[in-house]
Each structure stands twice: as structure tokens, then as C-alpha cells.
Design a protein around this motif. Structure first.
Motif, PDB file in Angstrom:
ATOM      1  N   ARG A   1      41.945  53.311  42.346  1.00 16.47           N
ATOM      2  CA  ARG A   1      40.842  52.365  42.174  1.00 16.47           C
ATOM      3  C   ARG A   1      41.097  51.499  40.935  1.00 16.47           C
ATOM      4  NH1 ARG A   1      34.427  54.054  41.855  1.00 16.47           N
ATOM      5  NH2 ARG A   1      33.594  51.899  41.970  1.00 16.47           N
ATOM      6  N   ASP A   2      40.774  50.235  41.034  1.00 21.87           N
ATOM      7  CA  ASP A   2      41.005  49.276  39.945  1.00 21.87           C
ATOM      8  C   ASP A   2      42.480  49.240  39.545  1.00 21.87           C
ATOM      9  OD1 ASP A   2      38.326  48.695  39.922  1.00 21.87           O
ATOM     10  OD2 ASP A   2      37.863  50.138  38.331  1.00 21.87           O
TER      11      ASP A   2
ATOM     12  N   LYS B   1      43.897  46.186  37.678  1.00 22.01           N
ATOM     13  CA  LYS B   1      43.636  46.028  36.251  1.00 22.01           C
ATOM     14  C   LYS B   1      44.597  46.845  35.390  1.00 22.01           C
ATOM     15  CE  LYS B   1      38.700  45.258  37.067  1.00 22.01           C
ATOM     16  NZ  LYS B   1      37.316  45.712  36.752  1.00 22.01           N
TER      17      LYS B   1
ATOM     18  N   SER C   1      40.652  42.508  45.167  1.00 20.73           N
ATOM     19  CA  SER C   1      39.680  42.450  44.073  1.00 20.73           C
ATOM     20  C   SER C   1      38.326  41.917  44.533  1.00 20.73           C
ATOM     21  CB  SER C   1      40.220  41.576  42.934  1.00 20.73           C
ATOM     22  OG  SER C   1      40.443  40.248  43.402  1.00 20.73           O
TER      23      SER C   1
END
Length: 254
Positions: free
Chosen positions: A20-21, A24, A83
């Protein structure tokens, strides 16, 4: 290099599904950089340079090709899919609409078209302003001629109303001349107690003044037509023009 680039892209896709993410994280940035380097390595070297120099030296901004720009947009769109799927879907729909229309307009051409429309509008505005000025000159000439033809009627605040009053007075005088009743021209201010409609029109326009007897009659008449809403003092304070307008409006309404 093409196989390596494809492998890196697949790895990035799978990692995004698992972590997850992931977009980033530092690992995602390193993968993006590696994919970009692999893409640059597959491009042919510029003239006069060796393949090794082209591989290690990053391309300058001026050397960016259409393929590189398209690849950058493709990468950004792919990142946007994970995203923000909603924005990616809307972007995809718009692209499909543009492709279906088969009329992709160049922004530069659109700017040129808008500039042409602005110039045409400015030319039209200039023509309208010129026409308005011409009409104003004609109006002033006509009002000046009426003032010379009926000098006994003084100018008031409303030039158009005074001009119409002068036209009415000239028509009255012309009728009298045809009938031979009054060959001498005079202002429409009869000595009678009751003012004529022409005199009321001139007084309402501010081009004539009522006599004392006529003013007293207008005060009584204005009180009657207004249903005694005003006192004699209030009507006198309003002036001859206001009383004449009240009487004329009441006659039109009746």
C-alpha cells in the motif's frame, strides 16, 4: 534493454498491488529512474557521439524526442491509475473522445483563431462607435435647427422632450397659418386660464413657464387627478413641469 525495461515495469506493477502506498516509497522512485534509464538506453545515439556516451550522458532538454515525451506521459498516466483511479478513468474517457472525433486541434491554431475573432469583434465595435457618433451629430444638428425655428421655447433639461415640444408648437403654428387665423408666430402661452395641451407639453419638458392663472388652474386640476394626494403647497413646490406631467399622464390614462 527492452526486456529489462518491461521486467522493471512488471515488477513495479506487482509491488503496487502488494504494498500500500508503494508509489510514495523510495523503491518506487528507484524503479522509475531505472525504467527511464532503460528507455533512454534503447534510443539511438545522437550524430557524432558514441553509443557509450549516449548511454551514460543524460539527454538535454532540447534533445527530448517525441517518443521520450510520449513515454513520460505514459508513465505518469500509469502512476495515476494506481494513485487516483477516478482521475485516470476521466482522463481515459477524454482521450477516447478526442480519438473518436479525429479532429485534434493544435492549441496554437486555436489561439490564432481566437485572435482573429477578437480582431473582428474590435473592428465591429469600432464601426458601431462610428455609427453612434454620426447619429449624435445628426441629432445635435436637428435639435439645433428646431431651436432656431422655435426660439421662444427655452431649452430645458431633457433636450429630446424640448425638441418634441418645439415640433408640436411648429405644427400648431403651421396649422394656424394655413387657416389664416394667426399669421403672427408666438410661443404657445395663451392668456387663457386653462392651458392648452401644447402648452402643457412644453411645460412638462421645461420649455415653457405657466402664468399665475394657469398655475392656479393646474394646481386644482392636479389635486383632482391625483385624488387629493398632494396639497396645493406641495404641488407648487414640485414646479410647473411636475404638475403638467401629472395632468398629461392622467389624461393619457383616462
Amino acid at each position: 534493454m527492452k526486456d529489462l525495461r518491461a521486467l522493471l515495469i512488471d515488477c513495479r506493477i506487482e509491488l503496487r498491488k502488494l504494498a500500500r502506498d508503494f508509489q510514495k516509497s523510495e523503491l518506487c522512485e528507484r524503479l522509475d529512474l531505472a525504467i527511464q534509464q532503460a528507455s533512454n538506453a534503447t534510443l539511438p545515439p545522437p550524430p557524432g557521439e558514441t553509443a557509450i556516451e549516449a548511454t551514460h550522458a543524460p539527454p538535454s532538454e532540447k534533445a527530448q524526442t517525441v517518443s521520450q515525451v510520449a513515454l513520460a506521459w505514459q508513465t505518469a498516466a500509469r502512476d495515476l491509475k494506481f494513485s487516483d483511479p477516478a482521475i485516470h478513468a476521466r482522463l481515459g474517457e477524454k482521450v477516447m473522445r478526442l480519438l473518436g472525433a479525429k479532429t485534434l486541434a493544435d492549441p496554437a491554431n486555436e489561439i490564432l483563431q481566437l485572435e482573429g475573432m477578437v480582431k473582428a469583434a474590435e473592428a465591429r465595435i469600432a464601426e458601431l462607435e462610428k455609427a453612434i457618433k454620426s447619429q449624435e451629430v445628426e441629432r445635435d444638428a436637428l435639435l439645433g435647427a428646431l431651436a432656431q425655428a422655435a426660439p421662444k421655447l427655452k431649452d430645458g433639461g431633457d433636450r429630446l422632450a424640448v425638441g418634441l415640444a418645439r415640433v408640436a408648437w411648429l405644427k400648431t403654428e403651421a396649422g394656424k397659418a394655413d387657416n389664416g387665423a394667426a399669421p403672427a408666430r408666438r410661443a404657445p402661452e395663451p392668456q387663457d386660464t386653462v392651458p392648452t395641451p401644447d402648452l402643457l407639453q412644453a411645460a412638462a419638458a421645461g420649455a415653457a413657464t405657466l402664468s399665475k392663472e394657469q398655475r392656479e388652474w393646474c394646481v386644482g386640476e392636479a389635486m383632482v387627478v391625483t385624488g387629493f394626494q398632494f396639497t396645493p403647497v406641495e404641488l407648487i413646490e414640485k414646479g410647473d413641469a411636475a404638475m403638467a406631467r401629472l395632468i398629461l399622464e392622467a389624461r393619457k390614462g383616462g
